[in-house]
Design a protein around this motif. Structure first.
Motif, PDB file in Angstrom:
ATOM      1  N   ILE A 102      43.352 -63.317  89.277  1.00 58.80           N
ATOM      2  CA  ILE A 102      43.364 -61.904  89.661  1.00 58.80           C
ATOM      3  C   ILE A 102      44.093 -60.586  90.376  1.00 58.80           C
ATOM      4  O   ILE A 102      44.396 -60.440  90.911  1.00 58.80           O
ATOM      5  CB  ILE A 102      42.594 -60.392  88.314  1.00 58.80           C
ATOM      6  N   ASN A 106      47.161 -59.986  92.854  1.00 57.64           N
ATOM      7  CA  ASN A 106      47.851 -59.011  92.889  1.00 57.64           C
ATOM      8  C   ASN A 106      47.310 -58.146  93.799  1.00 57.64           C
ATOM      9  O   ASN A 106      46.581 -57.011  94.516  1.00 57.64           O
ATOM     10  CB  ASN A 106      47.356 -57.914  91.373  1.00 57.64           C
ATOM     11  N   SER A 117      47.721 -48.852  82.262  1.00 61.62           N
ATOM     12  CA  SER A 117      47.154 -50.312  82.826  1.00 61.62           C
ATOM     13  C   SER A 117      47.320 -51.407  82.315  1.00 61.62           C
ATOM     14  O   SER A 117      46.982 -53.035  82.480  1.00 61.62           O
ATOM     15  CB  SER A 117      46.069 -50.010  83.560  1.00 61.62           C
ATOM     16  N   CYS A 118      46.249 -51.377  80.506  1.00 63.80           N
ATOM     17  CA  CYS A 118      45.905 -52.241  79.998  1.00 63.80           C
ATOM     18  C   CYS A 118      47.357 -53.259  79.302  1.00 63.80           C
ATOM     19  O   CYS A 118      47.468 -54.090  79.465  1.00 63.80           O
ATOM     20  CB  CYS A 118      45.499 -51.428  78.789  1.00 63.80           C
ATOM     21  N   TRP A 170      49.331 -53.875  80.787  1.00 64.33           N
ATOM     22  CA  TRP A 170      50.688 -54.146  82.384  1.00 64.33           C
ATOM     23  C   TRP A 170      49.834 -55.627  82.125  1.00 64.33           C
ATOM     24  O   TRP A 170      50.082 -56.484  82.783  1.00 64.33           O
ATOM     25  CB  TRP A 170      50.604 -53.017  83.742  1.00 64.33           C
ATOM     26  N   LEU A 171      49.020 -55.765  81.848  1.00 73.96           N
ATOM     27  CA  LEU A 171      47.201 -56.563  82.749  1.00 73.96           C
ATOM     28  C   LEU A 171      47.668 -57.018  81.615  1.00 73.96           C
ATOM     29  O   LEU A 171      48.402 -58.635  81.647  1.00 73.96           O
ATOM     30  CB  LEU A 171      45.669 -56.456  83.105  1.00 73.96           C
ATOM     31  N   SER A 223      50.905 -59.328  81.550  1.00 68.59           N
ATOM     32  CA  SER A 223      51.003 -60.536  82.117  1.00 68.59           C
ATOM     33  C   SER A 223      49.645 -61.231  82.626  1.00 68.59           C
ATOM     34  O   SER A 223      50.140 -62.503  83.854  1.00 68.59           O
ATOM     35  CB  SER A 223      50.194 -59.487  84.133  1.00 68.59           C
ATOM     36  N   LEU A 256      38.565 -60.896  80.600  1.00 67.04           N
ATOM     37  CA  LEU A 256      39.117 -59.536  81.492  1.00 67.04           C
ATOM     38  C   LEU A 256      39.030 -58.499  81.190  1.00 67.04           C
ATOM     39  O   LEU A 256      38.940 -57.498  81.868  1.00 67.04           O
ATOM     40  CB  LEU A 256      40.574 -59.775  81.319  1.00 67.04           C
ATOM     41  N   TYR A 298      40.210 -47.059  84.106  1.00 69.64           N
ATOM     42  CA  TYR A 298      41.211 -48.262  84.578  1.00 69.64           C
ATOM     43  C   TYR A 298      42.299 -48.182  85.131  1.00 69.64           C
ATOM     44  O   TYR A 298      42.730 -49.126  86.233  1.00 69.64           O
ATOM     45  CB  TYR A 298      41.321 -48.897  82.721  1.00 69.64           C
ATOM     46  N   ASN A 304      42.823 -50.241  88.958  1.00 68.83           N
ATOM     47  CA  ASN A 304      44.714 -50.911  89.048  1.00 68.83           C
ATOM     48  C   ASN A 304      45.421 -49.929  90.300  1.00 68.83           C
ATOM     49  O   ASN A 304      46.590 -49.963  90.192  1.00 68.83           O
ATOM     50  CB  ASN A 304      44.940 -50.981  87.381  1.00 68.83           C
TER      51      ASN A 304
END
Length: 796
Positions: free
Chosen positions: A35, A39, A97-98, A100-101, A104, A145, A233, A237
């Motif tokens: 990860i 990124n 952010s959650c 997005w992750l 992905s 994760l 978080y 990120n």
């Protein structure tokens, strides 16, 4: 010689995992490294030597039970071939952010096809290759994760939650602390206001201050925990989200209060802090209920009324609403139709395309007795299914909104994101300048000013304005049989300047065609076979022929069914090969300009059914009303009715006939290359490519299963005459959104003005913040309702 894990730095004891020329102690450390690397956060290891955290070994076996066949089939939504879909409940989803992750995941694990987050319900739907990645391994992967899924019988039953009870508990604690904090601080306030020193107050003030500290501490560390998590978080990120200034304000007030109590400088702001968080959480409860209500209405109340063909044991057919289906009912699914419910195949040769579910275009053969999942598309002859699971319209909504069918365009959604991105930095800048200024003038007041700025500037009303307005608009449109896929579609409709109409099934009626047969008399044996064959097609002309054939409805098995897009289809019935479609398919020369369906038996021409199309009522009025738009007509038929169409549509900009599905798509693309914003209206059969290519694809549905994932709108055919009303209402919706943006900014500008000048306390700022959200919701609710009455009859 001992080795250390590259990520966590611990000694490798149980397993040694090489990856990217590095050694890891477990898959969790390897996943986190991937990860960070993918990124561009590799400098983490340079700045933080030996600071990696090794994922706990406690989760190595806790999900193994998911691989048990019975549990696997219960938990998963879909499983066919190599692909499965599962929806996991993940309570820790809390910010962008959650999302997005979790969306992905396919970049982190090659065996994951796609993932889609439902933020309101705190769940994520994941499509994965179950032959390479076990369900238990997927659950462990998510846990490593930091997003441990909650798997219980309750989540497996897909029960909906409308309000997070944890949030209510946090609100109750904050309310209890606020009320009691005000009670214990009252004597000290009274003493300050009166200017006298009371012996009793002086004796017990330390106790009262300690009690207020005890009351405020759980509020800060429990009730406000979601704000801290979201900010943390986000920063992890590299995102400075809107919770960062709120957290700074909370920390500053809490820290300053502790300092004042310890130094006996004053009573601090514990009561103000509890009140602040109480009112902020009250606004959060309101916001969550708002989103939950919209999501519930979207999935169950305002969903498009797909009809399905129900078959009784005598073979009689009737079209009923999808929502009226019950377990045990039998339904017919024709060629190119979407299977709306899970069922068992009773009759027919299944050839299922699951590309709408999996994203992979591959057909899977099915035989009698096999289970078939909702969302697949039948390619071939008609199937008879027995329903084994009632319809989950929320699941079909997910298919309709799947990533593969999204059309990304910049607009208000992007504008909101851009505003949010810079909003926080601007507020932090204002806070810094105000803090420096007040620090020089009145150091004590500086804390109140800074806290008030950080709280009042929260753009909650801004975040609510667009989704709530569009949610109301979608609900009103849905009640008037115009079903919109998502909020961005409303914005795209407001920008349309070119309309392209398919002819057959869109501006013509399915059932009102005047038909006559031309050719030698067809024997009853062949007529029954032909009626069995046309029963398999969902094309409007085939349905018209089916109703035109006035003979007993006996269904004979259809074998080797094959469709030739834009031309027709062929199949064997009782040992004879029949072809039904265009003259080219039959190998017959068409001399006249007419709409006709040709039929052959064993390569021998039998005759043709000639159609005189009947157009929908009041079409001339419709096209006159649309005089501000460019109008184009496309048809797979010949140009026999070109002159009639020109009389009906005097402002037509272009017409094209004998169009194949690919021709229609290219026609749309040509218009777009001329910088036109195009809406395509078709029946969704041969128009799927054109619907997807257009800026807005509108599938016209009458009494059939017209679920078309490539469309943006599903519209009842009877409402076509009112099409301009929908266009105008979408334009007005954009105006309403911009007005709500203005109201939100007005609150922030006025509030910031009072806060910066020191005329607003943090507590009042906390009260004003939810009031701004409530006023925005009230404004958009009243305004959208009022504007809708101009166009539609509102049924409550």
């Amino acid at each position: 010689m001992s080795e250390n894990c590259f990520h966590c730095g611990q000694n490798i004891e149980k397993e040694r995992i090489p990856f990217d020329d590095k050694i890891f102690c477990c898959n969790g450390c390897k996943s986190v490294y991937e990860i960070l690397s993918m990124n561009d956060l590799g400098n983490f290891y340079e700045l933080n030597k030996r600071s990696g955290i090794r994922p706990s070994d406690d989760n190595t076996s806790q999900f193994d039970y998911l691989d048990t066949p019975e549990i696997f089939s219960t938990v998963t939504d879909f499983s066919e071939g190599n692909t499965s879909l599962v929806t996991f409940k993940i309570p820790v989803i809390h910010c962008s952010s959650c999302i997005w992750l979790l969306e992905s995941l396919h970049t982190l694990n090659k065996n994951i096809n796609y993932s889609q987050v439902n933020f309101t319900r705190k769940n994520v739907q994941i499509s994965f290759n179950h032959t390479e990645l076990k369900l238990s391994e997927l659950a462990k992967f998510l846990t490593n994760l930091g997003y441990k899924p909650v798997v219980t019988l309750e989540t497996a039953d897909k029960k909906e939650e409308f309000l997070d009870k944890t949030l209510l508990i946090k609100l109750a604690i904050a309310g209890f602390a606020f009320g009691n904090g005000m009670f214990f601080s009252l004597p000290e306030y009274t003493s300050q206001w009166s200017g006298t020193t009371d012996f009793w107050m002086e004796t017990y003030k330390d106790l009262f201050r300690f009690i207020m500290f005890l009351l405020a501490t759980p509020v800060v560390f429990y009730s406000a925990s979601d704000y801290f998590k979201s900010a943390w978080y986000g920063l992890k990120n590299k995102i400075v989200n809107i919770d960062v200034p709120i957290v700074l304000g909370i920390i500053m007030l809490y820290g300053r209060s502790i300092y004042e109590v310890l130094t006996d400088y004053g009573a601090g702001y514990f009561d103000t802090l509890c009140g602040l968080l109480f009112f902020m959480l009250l606004g959060k409860v309101f916001q969550k209920r708002t989103y939950s209500a919209l999501a519930y209405d979207r999935d169950y109340k305002s969903f498009y009324p797909i009809a399905v063909t129900k078959v009784d044991f005598s073979g009689k057919q009737e079209n009923i609403l999808l929502s009226d289906l019950k377990v045990g009912d039998r339904i017919m699914v024709r060629n190119q139709e979407i299977i709306p419910v899970d069922g068992i195949l009773i009759n027919g040769e299944g050839n299922i395309d699951n590309s709408f579910i999996t994203g992979e275009s591959a057909s899977i053969p099915k035989k009698a007795g096999d289970k078939i999942f909702a969302g697949g598309k039948q390619l071939g002859s008609a199937l008879e299914l027995e329903v084994i699971k009632t319809v989950n319209q929320s699941y079909l909504t997910q298919l309709w909104n799947k990533e593969a069918f999204k059309k990304y365009e910049t607009g208000l959604d992007t504008l909101t994101n851009e505003i949010s991105k810079y909003f926080t930095f601007i507020i932090l800048g204002i806070t810094l300048i105000a803090g420096i200024y007040w620090g020089q003038i009145d150091f004590e007041k500086m804390f109140q000013v800074v806290a008030a700025i950080l709280i009042i500037a929260c753009p909650c009303a801004l975040a609510l304005s667009a989704p709530f307005t569009f949610g109301h608009v979608m609900r009103i449109l849905g009640r008037n049989k115009f079903y919109v896929k998502d909020t961005l579609t409303i914005e795209k409709i407001s920008k349309i300047n070119t309309l392209v109409f398919d002819k057959t099934g869109t501006i013509t009626h399915h059932k009102k065609s005047n038909i006559h047969f031309e050719g030698s008399e067809i024997q009853e044996f062949d007529l029954k076979n032909i009626k069995s064959l046309v029963k398999n097609s969902n094309h409007p002309l085939s349905k018209s022929i089916y109703e035109f054939l006035d003979i007993q409805d006996e269904y004979f098995p259809v074998e080797n069914f094959r469709e030739i897009p834009g031309k027709g289809y062929e199949a064997e019935v009782r040992g004879n090969l029949y072809k039904i479609g265009s003259a080219k398919l039959i190998g017959h020369e068409s001399k006249n300009l007419e709409t006709a369906v040709y039929i052959s038996k064993n390569e021998v021409f039998l005759g043709k059914y000639i159609f005189k199309n009947e157009y929908r009522d009041n079409l001339s009025t419709l096209f006159t009303d649309l005089d501000h738009y460019q109008i184009h007509i496309l048809s797979g038929d010949n140009s026999s009715e070109e002159n009639q169409l020109k009389r009906m549509i005097p402002n037509v900009s272009g017409m094209a006939f004998n169009q194949s599905p690919e021709d229609k798509l290219n026609y749309i693309k040509t218009l777009q290359d001329q910088h036109q914003k195009v809406a395509m209206l078709g029946d969704g059969l041969n128009d799927a490519g054109a619907l997807k290519q257009s800026n807005v694809g509108i599938a016209i549905a009458d009494d059939t299963n017209s679920f078309t994932p490539s469309s943006d709108v599903i519209m009842a055919g009877e409402k076509l005459i009112d099409f301009k009303k929908y266009l105008l209402f979408c334009k007005e919706a954009m105006t309403i959104v911009k007005l709500t943006f203005g109201i939100s900014f007005m609150y922030n500008i006025i509030g910031l003005g009072f806060a910066v000048t020191g005329h607003m306390s943090p507590l009042f700022a906390a009260i004003l913040m939810p009031i701004s959200s409530i006023s925005v919701v009230a404004f958009t609710s009243i305004t959208t309702w009022a504007r809708s009455t101009k166009y539609f009859k509102i049924n409550r």
